[in-house]
Design an enzyme around this catalytic site. Sequence first.
Site, mmCIF file in Angstrom:
data_model
loop_
_atom_site.group_PDB
_atom_site.id
_atom_site.type_symbol
_atom_site.label_atom_id
_atom_site.label_comp_id
_atom_site.label_asym_id
_atom_site.label_seq_id
_atom_site.Cartn_x
_atom_site.Cartn_y
_atom_site.Cartn_z
ATOM 1 N N CYS A 1 -7.970 -11.282 0.975
ATOM 2 C CA CYS A 1 -7.638 -10.673 2.297
ATOM 3 C C CYS A 1 -7.939 -11.977 3.286
ATOM 4 O O CYS A 1 -8.959 -12.673 3.147
ATOM 5 C CB CYS A 1 -8.852 -9.800 2.668
ATOM 6 S SG CYS A 1 -8.980 -9.155 4.373
ATOM 7 N N ARG B 1 -2.094 6.470 9.609
ATOM 8 C CA ARG B 1 -1.831 5.837 8.242
ATOM 9 C C ARG B 1 -1.938 6.781 7.138
ATOM 10 O O ARG B 1 -2.022 8.124 7.468
ATOM 11 C CB ARG B 1 -3.250 5.079 7.982
ATOM 12 C CG ARG B 1 -3.311 3.916 9.149
ATOM 13 C CD ARG B 1 -2.401 2.559 8.749
ATOM 14 N NE ARG B 1 -2.538 1.573 9.779
ATOM 15 C CZ ARG B 1 -3.321 0.550 9.277
ATOM 16 N NH1 ARG B 1 -4.105 0.427 8.170
ATOM 17 N NH2 ARG B 1 -3.440 -0.787 10.139
ATOM 18 N N ARG C 1 0.888 -1.268 -0.040
ATOM 19 C CA ARG C 1 0.074 -0.002 0.017
ATOM 20 C C ARG C 1 0.715 1.222 0.280
ATOM 21 O O ARG C 1 1.939 1.432 0.819
ATOM 22 C CB ARG C 1 -0.692 -0.307 1.290
ATOM 23 C CG ARG C 1 -1.799 0.993 1.433
ATOM 24 C CD ARG C 1 -2.565 1.073 2.565
ATOM 25 N NE ARG C 1 -3.325 -0.121 2.645
ATOM 26 C CZ ARG C 1 -3.894 -0.906 3.811
ATOM 27 N NH1 ARG C 1 -3.192 -0.549 4.878
ATOM 28 N NH2 ARG C 1 -4.583 -1.957 3.551
ATOM 29 N N CYS D 1 -13.197 -1.797 6.937
ATOM 30 C CA CYS D 1 -12.553 -1.317 5.734
ATOM 31 C C CYS D 1 -13.298 -0.753 4.768
ATOM 32 O O CYS D 1 -13.088 0.154 3.958
ATOM 33 C CB CYS D 1 -11.635 -2.340 5.259
ATOM 34 S SG CYS D 1 -10.455 -2.888 6.182
ATOM 35 N N LYS E 1 -3.804 0.910 15.004
ATOM 36 C CA LYS E 1 -3.579 1.808 13.765
ATOM 37 C C LYS E 1 -4.508 3.138 14.140
ATOM 38 O O LYS E 1 -5.237 3.234 15.117
ATOM 39 C CB LYS E 1 -4.424 1.199 12.796
ATOM 40 C CG LYS E 1 -6.038 0.868 12.842
ATOM 41 C CD LYS E 1 -6.367 0.139 11.769
ATOM 42 C CE LYS E 1 -7.760 -0.267 11.931
ATOM 43 N NZ LYS E 1 -8.351 -1.292 10.730
ATOM 44 N N LYS F 1 -5.737 6.829 12.277
ATOM 45 C CA LYS F 1 -6.308 7.466 10.818
ATOM 46 C C LYS F 1 -6.687 8.890 10.876
ATOM 47 O O LYS F 1 -7.342 9.415 11.976
ATOM 48 C CB LYS F 1 -7.553 6.686 10.357
ATOM 49 C CG LYS F 1 -7.238 5.216 10.273
ATOM 50 C CD LYS F 1 -8.430 4.456 9.437
ATOM 51 C CE LYS F 1 -7.955 2.874 9.492
ATOM 52 N NZ LYS F 1 -9.199 2.452 8.735
ATOM 53 N N CYS G 1 -15.239 -3.299 0.248
ATOM 54 C CA CYS G 1 -13.770 -3.727 0.708
ATOM 55 C C CYS G 1 -13.190 -4.908 -0.346
ATOM 56 O O CYS G 1 -14.020 -5.272 -1.049
ATOM 57 C CB CYS G 1 -13.480 -4.138 1.998
ATOM 58 S SG CYS G 1 -14.354 -5.564 2.406
ATOM 59 N N CYS H 1 -16.070 -8.256 6.311
ATOM 60 C CA CYS H 1 -15.636 -8.816 7.712
ATOM 61 C C CYS H 1 -16.043 -7.520 8.530
ATOM 62 O O CYS H 1 -16.442 -6.590 7.996
ATOM 63 C CB CYS H 1 -14.463 -9.281 8.153
ATOM 64 S SG CYS H 1 -13.150 -7.984 8.408
#
Length: 567
Positions: free
Chosen positions: A437, A150, A80, A480, A212, A214, A431, A476
């Site tokens: 994934c 991120r 990414r 995302c 994470k 954001k 996603c 899931c």
Amino acid sequence: MTKNFNKSSLTLTKEEHIKENSNYLRGTISDDLKNEITNGFTGDNFSLIRFHGMYQQDDRDLRIERNEQKLEPRHAMMLRCRLPGGVISSEQWLKIDSFVSKNTLYKTIRLTNRQTFQIHGILKKNLKNIHQILHKIGLDSLGTANDVNRNVLCTSDPMESKIHQECYEWAQKISNHLLPHTKAYAEIWLDQKKVFSTDHEPILGKTYLPRKFKTTVVIPPHNDVDLYANDMNFIAIIENKKVIGFNVLIGGGLSITHGNKQTWPFLALELGYITLDKTLSVAQAIVTIQRDWGNRTNRKNAKTRYTIQNVGLKIFKKEVEKRANITFEPIRSYLFTTRGDSIGWKKDINNNWSLTIFVENGRICDNNNQLLKSGLLKIATVHKGNFRLTSNQNIIISEISNENKNKIENIAISYGLIKTNSKLRENSMACVSFPTCPLAMAEAERMLPVFITKVENIMLKYSMEKEIIILRVSGCPNGCGRSLLSEVGLIGKSIGRYNLYIGGNRIGTRIPKIYKENITEKEILVHLEFLIKDWSIYRKENEHFGDFIIRKKIVKEVINPIHDFWN
């Protein structure tokens, strides 16, 4: 009394020990790169490569077959790129396309809803090559995954106005300021010599963040970045056509765990207003508080929203003021009225043109209906401006001169890049999910196009074909696909089965609530037809679908997610 989970006597998670023992993210990644026996990374390196912007994946369509053949899974990496604000030049695009076409398993580029691109299917032997290509063209993948800040989002298209350009520059500044300082990335991937000095991470710390993080920069009234889903947000306040400061909002996030009522989605909360000169110090203060106070004993309770819940917003705000040496001013007035991208042509501040192209689910590839990858490659060879990736997985060809407009348009038409789509389709999102994934429970990207066609037929049946429903699918519950900021959200439970959430709103400021649990696509369509039929008959003038759902009390409005989301 605030909790500092770094110094807690509780048992730290496995991930915390991996970071602690990684020698500032080096681990033994270099040794694994030399190991030709396996195409994957071993031990802690499986986690550490994420800090360098990569995930190890395997093709789950082939997993059973390869297991029966006693072969290891077909490991490949997803990389990414770090691309704050989503701007990439035509020259950079040409280099990326060339690598993807020659050196990946899938030969496609994936635009993400975090305003950057992913490359799937990179074999381990080609990893250094792509990192060095990125470096040569002024890009990198550092800090796009794992427990760091991120890719920083920004309201799309800096060429729309001087304000957009200024906010884009702030997105870059924030991204650069919060990057990891370790030299591990340069040593491992760019073959730079190791400097024998003590590494130091003044902002992120030796064990980086608990989870994470954001960040967004957004210009009202357009909430195209879905700011309420992010940990840290800067809302531009404008006077006399200049950005004078930012409203700061913190603590948004959408990931949950099925059945775990100690997890919940949450909308970002207001801290206060700051002048521009305080932006980086406030950003650093917020990140370091989350570094110090975030939960390192339970990753499911480690995001910023849980830290705020644990200590209280008032205490968190006071600590930001202390660390940044500021006093927040009251929130300045702002209003969001729109979301999504405007597909098609428009003029920019320099009287040039931009063309926004709809990319279904962000997948840049060629198929029978559209030669998207080939068309963008052709445009990149003649276009002198930039490409701009949006938070809705679309792409803007920007800074097109009047002389070049017809040429670009003819290419776009001949390759099928300009098509008429329903507003429903243009505002949908999914996603990646299967086959790459590892967390996927149900299909998302591969099922959505056909599913949208079926919903379009329902809309047509009740004369609602020109209306918009924000519909999103996640394979899931990790968030995302941002399904928990949609009017209709599907979250995968198992193969072919989803939880159906309804009642979000058009502009992304309300979380939907579960309507039906663990149902099939066929059952979802039956429920949606019933709801859309009622909407067509009983709605008020110009009433949006999610607002109709709440007004008719089909589901209870989620006002306080901590109490309302699960009950």
